[in-house]
Design a protein around this motif. Structure first.
Motif, PDB file in Angstrom:
ATOM      1  N   ASP A  33      31.711  30.948  34.447  1.00 32.49           N
ATOM      2  CA  ASP A  33      31.195  31.554  35.675  1.00 32.49           C
ATOM      3  C   ASP A  33      31.462  30.681  36.898  1.00 32.49           C
ATOM      4  O   ASP A  33      31.382  31.166  38.028  1.00 32.49           O
ATOM      5  N   LEU A  34      31.765  29.414  36.680  1.00 28.72           N
ATOM      6  CA  LEU A  34      32.061  28.517  37.793  1.00 28.72           C
ATOM      7  C   LEU A  34      33.443  28.762  38.391  1.00 28.72           C
ATOM      8  O   LEU A  34      33.729  28.318  39.496  1.00 28.72           O
ATOM      9  N   ILE A  35      34.285  29.484  37.650  1.00 26.44           N
ATOM     10  CA  ILE A  35      35.634  29.794  38.131  1.00 26.44           C
ATOM     11  C   ILE A  35      35.541  31.007  39.042  1.00 26.44           C
ATOM     12  O   ILE A  35      35.115  32.085  38.626  1.00 26.44           O
ATOM     13  N   GLU A  36      35.942  30.837  40.290  1.00 24.82           N
ATOM     14  CA  GLU A  36      35.809  31.917  41.273  1.00 24.82           C
ATOM     15  C   GLU A  36      36.878  32.994  41.127  1.00 24.82           C
ATOM     16  O   GLU A  36      36.604  34.171  41.299  1.00 24.82           O
ATOM     17  N   ASN A  37      38.085  32.600  40.794  1.00 34.23           N
ATOM     18  CA  ASN A  37      39.178  33.555  40.668  1.00 34.23           C
ATOM     19  C   ASN A  37      38.999  34.358  39.378  1.00 34.23           C
ATOM     20  O   ASN A  37      38.971  33.797  38.280  1.00 34.23           O
ATOM     21  N   LYS A  38      38.911  35.687  39.492  1.00 33.88           N
ATOM     22  CA  LYS A  38      38.629  36.509  38.318  1.00 33.88           C
ATOM     23  C   LYS A  38      39.793  36.535  37.337  1.00 33.88           C
ATOM     24  O   LYS A  38      39.582  36.652  36.134  1.00 33.88           O
ATOM     25  N   ASP A  39      41.026  36.395  37.811  1.00 34.83           N
ATOM     26  CA  ASP A  39      42.169  36.380  36.907  1.00 34.83           C
ATOM     27  C   ASP A  39      42.194  35.105  36.079  1.00 34.83           C
ATOM     28  O   ASP A  39      42.434  35.147  34.859  1.00 34.83           O
ATOM     29  N   ILE A  40      41.937  33.973  36.717  1.00 36.08           N
ATOM     30  CA  ILE A  40      41.904  32.708  35.991  1.00 36.08           C
ATOM     31  C   ILE A  40      40.736  32.707  34.993  1.00 36.08           C
ATOM     32  O   ILE A  40      40.878  32.243  33.860  1.00 36.08           O
ATOM     33  N   ARG A  41      39.594  33.254  35.387  1.00 38.80           N
ATOM     34  CA  ARG A  41      38.442  33.344  34.495  1.00 38.80           C
ATOM     35  C   ARG A  41      38.771  34.223  33.289  1.00 38.80           C
ATOM     36  O   ARG A  41      38.429  33.896  32.153  1.00 38.80           O
ATOM     37  N   TYR A  42      39.478  35.342  33.532  1.00 40.02           N
ATOM     38  CA  TYR A  42      39.865  36.252  32.452  1.00 40.02           C
ATOM     39  C   TYR A  42      40.793  35.553  31.456  1.00 40.02           C
ATOM     40  O   TYR A  42      40.579  35.614  30.245  1.00 40.02           O
ATOM     41  N   TYR A  43      41.820  34.891  31.974  1.00 45.39           N
ATOM     42  CA  TYR A  43      42.771  34.233  31.070  1.00 45.39           C
ATOM     43  C   TYR A  43      42.165  33.002  30.397  1.00 45.39           C
ATOM     44  O   TYR A  43      42.533  32.675  29.257  1.00 45.39           O
TER      45      TYR A  43
END
Length: 71
Positions: A33-43
């Motif tokens: 959840d600390l990752i703001e970019n949703k694409d990076i969080r998804y991968y």
């Protein structure tokens, strides 16, 4: 060049497997959840899930081997 890519690929699989093992044994997992970019969080989530499946398939393979026993 191909050898270097293979080496990096194996390293990434092993790191993902280690993180999955830590999650299984301690319950501690990275906070995505600390990752703001949703694409990076998804991968990142896909990468960690790959580690889980790698850990499961490795355990199944070694469990069916005659060189390892379950306790």
């Amino acid at each position: 060049m191909i050898g270097r890519l293979a080496h990096i690929g194996v390293d990434l699989v092993l790191i993902s497997g280690v993180l999955a093992g830590i999650k299984r044994s301690t319950g501690v997992t990275p906070n995505l959840d600390l990752i703001e970019n949703k694409d990076i969080r998804y991968y990142s989530s896909k990468y960690l899930n790959f580690g889980e499946s790698f850990l499961d398939s490795t355990g199944a393979f070694l469990g069916s081997s005659q060189f390892f026993t379950r306790k």
